[in-house]
Motif scaffolding. Structure first.
Motif, PDB file in Angstrom:
ATOM      1  N   THR A 253      14.304  22.940 -33.047  1.00 48.28           N
ATOM      2  CA  THR A 253      15.597  22.357 -32.664  1.00 48.28           C
ATOM      3  C   THR A 253      16.284  23.147 -31.550  1.00 48.28           C
ATOM      4  N   ALA A 254      15.724  24.298 -31.184  1.00 50.82           N
ATOM      5  CA  ALA A 254      16.261  24.986 -30.002  1.00 50.82           C
ATOM      6  C   ALA A 254      15.719  24.310 -28.746  1.00 50.82           C
ATOM      7  N   GLU A 255      14.431  23.906 -28.795  1.00 49.51           N
ATOM      8  CA  GLU A 255      13.796  23.212 -27.669  1.00 49.51           C
ATOM      9  C   GLU A 255      14.259  21.762 -27.560  1.00 49.51           C
ATOM     10  N   TRP A 256      14.428  21.139 -28.734  1.00 43.14           N
ATOM     11  CA  TRP A 256      14.676  19.689 -28.773  1.00 43.14           C
ATOM     12  C   TRP A 256      16.047  19.410 -29.372  1.00 43.14           C
ATOM     13  N   ASN A 257      17.073  19.552 -28.541  1.00 36.79           N
ATOM     14  CA  ASN A 257      18.439  19.308 -28.981  1.00 36.79           C
ATOM     15  C   ASN A 257      19.196  18.627 -27.839  1.00 36.79           C
ATOM     16  N   PRO A 258      19.560  17.346 -28.008  1.00 35.03           N
ATOM     17  CA  PRO A 258      20.180  16.621 -26.892  1.00 35.03           C
ATOM     18  C   PRO A 258      21.553  17.179 -26.499  1.00 35.03           C
ATOM     19  N   ALA A 259      22.139  18.008 -27.356  1.00 37.42           N
ATOM     20  CA  ALA A 259      23.449  18.584 -27.027  1.00 37.42           C
ATOM     21  C   ALA A 259      23.331  19.718 -26.013  1.00 37.42           C
ATOM     22  N   THR A 260      22.129  20.310 -25.927  1.00 39.38           N
ATOM     23  CA  THR A 260      21.978  21.492 -25.062  1.00 39.38           C
ATOM     24  C   THR A 260      20.786  21.406 -24.111  1.00 39.38           C
ATOM     25  N   ASP A 261      20.031  20.322 -24.151  1.00 47.47           N
ATOM     26  CA  ASP A 261      18.754  20.217 -23.427  1.00 47.47           C
ATOM     27  C   ASP A 261      18.961  20.307 -21.911  1.00 47.47           C
ATOM     28  N   PRO A 262      18.426  21.356 -21.278  1.00 47.01           N
ATOM     29  CA  PRO A 262      18.662  21.526 -19.834  1.00 47.01           C
ATOM     30  C   PRO A 262      17.929  20.503 -18.965  1.00 47.01           C
ATOM     31  N   HIS A 263      16.982  19.755 -19.563  1.00 45.54           N
ATOM     32  CA  HIS A 263      16.241  18.765 -18.766  1.00 45.54           C
ATOM     33  C   HIS A 263      17.043  17.489 -18.508  1.00 45.54           C
ATOM     34  N   LEU A 264      18.135  17.280 -19.239  1.00 48.86           N
ATOM     35  CA  LEU A 264      18.785  15.963 -19.225  1.00 48.86           C
ATOM     36  C   LEU A 264      19.829  15.815 -18.121  1.00 48.86           C
ATOM     37  N   ALA A 265      20.008  14.559 -17.679  1.00 49.40           N
ATOM     38  CA  ALA A 265      21.089  14.250 -16.735  1.00 49.40           C
ATOM     39  C   ALA A 265      22.436  14.428 -17.435  1.00 49.40           C
ATOM     40  N   ALA A 266      22.497  14.048 -18.723  1.00 46.01           N
ATOM     41  CA  ALA A 266      23.740  14.204 -19.496  1.00 46.01           C
ATOM     42  C   ALA A 266      23.381  14.600 -20.924  1.00 46.01           C
ATOM     43  N   THR A 267      24.020  15.653 -21.421  1.00 44.30           N
ATOM     44  CA  THR A 267      23.799  16.020 -22.822  1.00 44.30           C
ATOM     45  C   THR A 267      24.732  15.186 -23.693  1.00 44.30           C
ATOM     46  N   TYR A 268      24.408  15.065 -24.980  1.00 43.77           N
ATOM     47  CA  TYR A 268      25.193  14.199 -25.864  1.00 43.77           C
ATOM     48  C   TYR A 268      24.909  14.562 -27.317  1.00 43.77           C
ATOM     49  N   THR A 269      25.737  14.017 -28.213  1.00 48.77           N
ATOM     50  CA  THR A 269      25.531  14.166 -29.654  1.00 48.77           C
ATOM     51  C   THR A 269      25.679  12.777 -30.288  1.00 48.77           C
ATOM     52  N   ALA A 270      25.544  12.722 -31.603  1.00 46.99           N
ATOM     53  CA  ALA A 270      25.710  11.429 -32.283  1.00 46.99           C
ATOM     54  C   ALA A 270      27.124  10.886 -32.049  1.00 46.99           C
ATOM     55  N   TYR A 357       0.677  14.965 -17.465  1.00 44.33           N
ATOM     56  CA  TYR A 357       1.339  15.702 -18.536  1.00 44.33           C
ATOM     57  C   TYR A 357       2.574  16.369 -17.957  1.00 44.33           C
ATOM     58  N   ASP A 358       3.739  16.133 -18.538  1.00 45.52           N
ATOM     59  CA  ASP A 358       4.985  16.650 -17.970  1.00 45.52           C
ATOM     60  C   ASP A 358       6.005  16.866 -19.090  1.00 45.52           C
ATOM     61  N   GLU A 359       6.152  18.141 -19.466  1.00 45.76           N
ATOM     62  CA  GLU A 359       7.025  18.482 -20.592  1.00 45.76           C
ATOM     63  C   GLU A 359       8.486  18.072 -20.338  1.00 45.76           C
ATOM     64  N   GLY A 360       9.003  18.422 -19.169  1.00 40.86           N
ATOM     65  CA  GLY A 360      10.403  18.107 -18.859  1.00 40.86           C
ATOM     66  C   GLY A 360      10.648  16.601 -18.896  1.00 40.86           C
ATOM     67  N   LEU A 361       9.726  15.856 -18.314  1.00 46.58           N
ATOM     68  CA  LEU A 361       9.873  14.398 -18.308  1.00 46.58           C
ATOM     69  C   LEU A 361       9.857  13.846 -19.734  1.00 46.58           C
ATOM     70  N   SER A 362       9.034  14.450 -20.604  1.00 46.13           N
ATOM     71  CA  SER A 362       8.999  13.945 -21.985  1.00 46.13           C
ATOM     72  C   SER A 362      10.377  14.092 -22.643  1.00 46.13           C
ATOM     73  N   HIS A 363      11.115  15.132 -22.304  1.00 37.76           N
ATOM     74  CA  HIS A 363      12.482  15.281 -22.826  1.00 37.76           C
ATOM     75  C   HIS A 363      13.397  14.201 -22.242  1.00 37.76           C
ATOM     76  N   ARG A 364      13.298  13.991 -20.933  1.00 37.22           N
ATOM     77  CA  ARG A 364      14.184  13.007 -20.291  1.00 37.22           C
ATOM     78  C   ARG A 364      13.925  11.598 -20.825  1.00 37.22           C
ATOM     79  N   MET A 365      12.677  11.342 -21.195  1.00 35.41           N
ATOM     80  CA  MET A 365      12.341  10.016 -21.717  1.00 35.41           C
ATOM     81  C   MET A 365      12.951   9.800 -23.105  1.00 35.41           C
ATOM     82  N   GLN A 366      12.876  10.829 -23.945  1.00 38.87           N
ATOM     83  CA  GLN A 366      13.460  10.689 -25.291  1.00 38.87           C
ATOM     84  C   GLN A 366      14.977  10.474 -25.185  1.00 38.87           C
ATOM     85  N   ALA A 367      15.586  11.056 -24.161  1.00 40.45           N
ATOM     86  CA  ALA A 367      17.043  10.948 -24.005  1.00 40.45           C
ATOM     87  C   ALA A 367      17.462   9.655 -23.327  1.00 40.45           C
TER      88      ALA A 367
END
Ligand code: ADP
Length: 482
Positions: A253-270, A357-367
């Motif tokens: 949850t340190a790697e995969w947390n939409p509130a803090t994920d540095p890969h995202l255009a915008a962070t968010y929570t529920a 294979y692109d780790e950062g993109l995989s985060h952006r896709m989930q978000a």
């Protein structure tokens, strides 16, 4: 309690799949339970390059014919030991094969050597490095348990062992001729030893030797008792009875947390779900898709038969016909890639592909995605649906293995109780997946219902909290240590 965890990959150093995520996360997950895990990895170039302040623990003049050393380092903040054997691991290409994906011909020697070294280290060969338990992951590490059983370090007490199966489809099966090169006594060549259909079965040998076998979800632990999922080893699984357990993987949850994920255009929570739309717009742009409010499906996957990607190819016109769009990231079978490219060619602006294979993109896709498709024919645990839950990307999954255990289907009862988190379907075929996509699109149209699914998923706890405790309890049961 001190545990030696043996594997062929671990984040952040080397990863080809979920195995690496799990092996990399275990040490930190177990530390709060009083378990100190040392991870043993092969000395691939990326692992050797990542070694800071290496310290040689032991030198072999010949480890299955190769000069080798056990070298201590760090995996993140956690203890690491690397099997530095340049003749086996210092080569360009992948972890298991060359750049064209062909398995290395000497994989049996590479991973038997890893097993021999693990049995030595785990058996107390190195002074000041004693272990209470050895935990082997998948066939590449499985021979550790066969060596501990049939050829332990002289004078060492027996060590309890755990064999974790992350995927039964990969078993490490080799011709019988290699047996004489393994350095095992004749007694090991037995039906309850390493012999398997006249050859040597690495995973089978580990399963026979293990004190307890675990796999990465309770449903998969049941499924592998049957021929469809056991892939030839179902009889052995069934014979081990209650010595086969299922412990579902957690996520980091340190790697995969939409509130803090540095890969995202915008962070968010529920609570700030509306901010998610910035990620959707960014993803559309990144994939060259038409922008719009209609449902955006994502896929992040190995492109293989196991993952049902051939069926995905078949349903793409249906998905687009209902107003859906797809962004896909993956690599794998050429025939599947060709099918995807043909569909993307027919539907420009509606289907976007990124083969690779692109780790950062995989985060952006989930978000940025509204829903992730996971139509696996079998899935020991699956991590992408867990990341999706954490990111408010609704999982649409086949009802199998860990997918069945971690996604709560949006049936009427679950929706009324506000506990649903996604969509499950049975039958990995055109009808099954097409119907699931239709259901998802219909639900997406009811935005209150959809947001309830998103929030339900984001609330679910798939951190290592629960699973770490389950592994710790198992270790305590086997070692008798508090
Ligand atoms: P498996 O280990 O069977 O491939 P899992 O769902 O357990 O499936 O784990 C897959 C892991 O690999 C996840 O962390 C997923 O995000 C990642 N992954 C798969 N394909 C890609 C890709 N093309 N690019 C980036 N990450 C990927």
């Amino acid at each position: 309690m001190r545990v030696l965890s043996v594997a062929s990959e671990a984040v952040p150093l080397v990863k080809t799949g979920g195995l690496a995520d799990v092996v990399g996360a275990l040490p930190a997950a177990l530390a709060p339970h009083g378990v100190a895990i040392t991870t043993l990895l092969p000395g691939y170039p990326a692992v050797m390059a990542g070694l800071k302040r290496p310290r040689v623990l032991h030198a072999y003049t010949s480890l299955l014919g190769e000069p080798a050393r056990l070298v201590a380092g760090k995996l993140g903040e956690q203890p690491l030991v690397v099997l530095d054997a340049p003749g086996l691991f210092d080569r360009p290409g992948g972890l298991y094969g060359d750049a064209l994906g062909r398995d290395w011909a000497d994989n049996w020697r590479r991973f038997a050597a890893l097993g021999r070294a693990a049995a030595d280290l785990g058996g107390g060969l190195v002074k000041g490095h004693a272990f209470d338990l050895v935990h082997a992951h998948d066939w590449q590490a499985a021979m550790a348990l066969a060596y501990l059983r049939f050829a332990p370090v002289k004078g060492s007490p027996p060590v309890p062992t755990v064999m974790t199966i992350h995927n039964m489809a990969f078993q490490g099966y080799y011709p019988g001729e290699i047996f004489r090169n393994l350095g095992l006594p004749k007694a090991a060549w037995a039906i309850d030893g390493v012999e398997y259909h006249g050859g040597v079965g690495f995973l089978k040998a580990g399963m026979e030797a293990a004190s307890v076998i675990t796999t990465v979800s309770p449903t998969y632990a049941e499924e592998i008792r049957e021929a469809e999922f056991g892939m030839g080893l179902e009889g052995l699984v069934a014979s081990r009875g209650a010595r086969v357990r299922g412990i579902v993987n957690g996520i980091d949850t340190a790697e995969w947390n939409p509130a803090t994920d540095p890969h995202l255009a915008a962070t968010y929570t529920a609570r700030t779900l509306a901010r998610r739309v910035a990620n959707k717009r960014a993803l559309e742009a990144e994939f060259g898709l038409e922008s719009g409010d209609g449902p955006l499906f994502i896929v992040v996957s190995r492109l293989t038969w196991q993952k049902g990607m051939d069926v995905l190819v078949e349903v793409l016109d249906h998905l687009v016909g209902l107003g859906g769009r797809l962004a896909l990231l993956g690599s794998g079978d050429q025939a599947i890639v060709a099918g995807l490219e043909a569909a993307a060619g027919r539907r420009p602006g509606r289907i976007g592909l990124r083969i690779g294979y692109d780790e950062g993109l995989s985060h952006r896709m989930q978000a940025g995605g509204d829903a992730i498709l996971v139509p696996s024919r079998f899935e020991p645990c699956g991590l992408t649906q867990l990341y999706a839950l954490a990111y408010g990307c609704v999982p649409v999954v086949a009802r199998t293995g860990g997918l069945a255990d971690t996604v709560i289907d949006a049936n009427l009862a679950a929706r009324a109780a506000r506990v649903a988190t996604g969509i499950q379907f049975a039958g990995v075929n055109y009808q099954g997946l097409a119907a699931a996509i239709s259901r998802a699109i219909a639900l997406y149209g009811q935005s209150d219902e959809w947001q309830a699914l998103q929030r339900g998923g984001m609330k679910a706890d798939f951190s290592w909290h629960t699973s770490g405790a389950a592994y710790a309890a198992l270790y305590r049961e086997l070692t008798g240590k508090a």
